[in-house]
Design a protein around this motif. Sequence first.
Motif, PDB file in Angstrom:
ATOM      1  N   SER A 100       0.608  -1.628  -0.046  1.00 58.87           N
ATOM      2  CA  SER A 100      -0.040  -0.267  -0.160  1.00 58.87           C
ATOM      3  C   SER A 100       0.785   1.381  -0.009  1.00 58.87           C
ATOM      4  O   SER A 100       0.442   1.885  -0.246  1.00 58.87           O
ATOM      5  CB  SER A 100      -0.631   0.559   1.451  1.00 58.87           C
ATOM      6  OG  SER A 100      -0.429  -0.346   2.547  1.00 58.87           O
ATOM      7  N   ALA A 224      -4.299  -4.963  -3.460  1.00 58.61           N
ATOM      8  CA  ALA A 224      -5.299  -4.065  -2.938  1.00 58.61           C
ATOM      9  C   ALA A 224      -5.613  -3.617  -4.977  1.00 58.61           C
ATOM     10  O   ALA A 224      -6.257  -2.828  -4.883  1.00 58.61           O
ATOM     11  CB  ALA A 224      -4.346  -2.684  -2.427  1.00 58.61           C
ATOM     12  N   ARG A 225      -4.492  -3.745  -5.543  1.00 61.39           N
ATOM     13  CA  ARG A 225      -5.281  -3.829  -7.086  1.00 61.39           C
ATOM     14  C   ARG A 225      -6.055  -4.182  -7.814  1.00 61.39           C
ATOM     15  O   ARG A 225      -7.297  -3.564  -8.456  1.00 61.39           O
ATOM     16  CB  ARG A 225      -3.730  -3.470  -8.485  1.00 61.39           C
ATOM     17  CG  ARG A 225      -3.915  -3.413  -9.772  1.00 61.39           C
ATOM     18  CD  ARG A 225      -2.573  -3.387 -10.170  1.00 61.39           C
ATOM     19  NE  ARG A 225      -1.352  -1.952  -9.835  1.00 61.39           N
ATOM     20  CZ  ARG A 225      -0.716  -2.993  -8.960  1.00 61.39           C
ATOM     21  NH1 ARG A 225      -0.194  -3.582  -8.412  1.00 61.39           N
ATOM     22  NH2 ARG A 225       0.416  -1.589  -8.935  1.00 61.39           N
ATOM     23  N   LYS A 228      -9.374  -3.031  -6.045  1.00 63.08           N
ATOM     24  CA  LYS A 228      -9.667  -1.091  -6.502  1.00 63.08           C
ATOM     25  C   LYS A 228     -10.407  -2.159  -8.231  1.00 63.08           C
ATOM     26  O   LYS A 228     -11.755  -1.088  -7.862  1.00 63.08           O
ATOM     27  CB  LYS A 228      -8.559  -0.264  -6.714  1.00 63.08           C
ATOM     28  CG  LYS A 228      -7.614   0.071  -5.168  1.00 63.08           C
ATOM     29  CD  LYS A 228      -7.528   1.005  -5.109  1.00 63.08           C
ATOM     30  CE  LYS A 228      -5.798   0.567  -6.077  1.00 63.08           C
ATOM     31  NZ  LYS A 228      -4.848   1.399  -5.970  1.00 63.08           N
ATOM     32  N   LEU A 240      -9.611  -0.219   3.130  1.00 60.68           N
ATOM     33  CA  LEU A 240      -8.647  -0.132   2.407  1.00 60.68           C
ATOM     34  C   LEU A 240      -8.150   1.610   2.924  1.00 60.68           C
ATOM     35  O   LEU A 240      -8.887   2.541   3.266  1.00 60.68           O
ATOM     36  CB  LEU A 240      -7.914   0.124   1.109  1.00 60.68           C
ATOM     37  CG  LEU A 240      -8.391  -1.517   0.391  1.00 60.68           C
ATOM     38  CD1 LEU A 240      -8.180  -0.546  -1.426  1.00 60.68           C
ATOM     39  CD2 LEU A 240      -7.480  -2.077   0.709  1.00 60.68           C
ATOM     40  N   CYS A 244      -3.673   3.578  -0.708  1.00 58.58           N
ATOM     41  CA  CYS A 244      -4.155   3.758  -1.323  1.00 58.58           C
ATOM     42  C   CYS A 244      -4.946   3.654  -2.701  1.00 58.58           C
ATOM     43  O   CYS A 244      -5.269   2.888  -3.691  1.00 58.58           O
ATOM     44  CB  CYS A 244      -4.539   1.548  -1.261  1.00 58.58           C
ATOM     45  SG  CYS A 244      -3.506   0.369  -0.154  1.00 58.58           S
TER      46      CYS A 244
END
Length: 312
Positions: A100, A224-225, A228, A240, A244
């Motif tokens: 992050s 995290a990508r 999203k 999150l 991020c």
Amino acid sequence: MDIKQLNALLTVAETGSVTRAAQLLHLVQSAVTRQIQSLEDELGTALFERTRTGMLLTDAGSRLAHSARTILAELERAEAEVRQDAGAVRGIVAVGLLDSVSDLVAEPLVAQLARTHPQVELRLYSAFAGHLRQWLYDGVLDVALLFGVTDPTAISVTPLATEALWAVAPPEAGLSPDRSVPFIEVARHPIIAPSRDNGLRTLLEEVAARAGMTAHVAIEANSARMQKQLVAKGHGWTVLPAICVANEVSSQALSMAALDDPEAQRQLVLAIPRSRRRSSATEAVARALVSLLRAAADDGRWPSVQWHATAS
């Protein structure tokens, strides 16, 4: 067992091919084959399974490869320290960064060390906190930024900052940083979250428990990508740290709001193994990392973070 054999083992494991390993090691293929075979003969067990799709480590091979990485990393560090010039800060430093915050600090750290300590060789690793902790314990990393340290016995930790968690939704949800939302609002939508071995998943479940609910996760995504992307396409909401999603909120690809829960936060620390002497290079990198993070917190590039006054 020698260094050449261990290098051969790791290179074949990483490439899955004796031919490719030989090219990378600048050896003939038969030499690599002999090194692997001699290791297997010495240990009395197969280290690779030869399949039509490539060379795969056996359980014994995986255990040896794990130890070999630590051994070779220690040898590289020792060689760099022994060769360092009088008065110069020199050496190899392996740094672990949370996924992050890697975009926030990785390039500035490289740039600053190139200016101030050009003889320091950086090895940067980006991963989730659980992986970083394990790599610290295993001796792969010299220093790491992580969270969720509950047993600091094997590592020395310096508290750095407290970072709030935010609800993240598609843009049409209209979430705003100016208005916090209760977790029950998140729970009205499919929840996208990491798997249970991830620190952020643990924090999410703690938020749900304080709200008197259970976090029913519809989709698990350990990136995290990816989280999203799925949220932006309308597949659900997630939780999150603001860092991020700062870029996506600015571009209106996502919307976000702070959770209406003052305990919805993660405690970030700088961690260094206790089992290894801190080299001057490690100390220099740790100071640079803390300085860059503090600057990002002060100038707003690191949103919703509270820096601890006790951090140096």
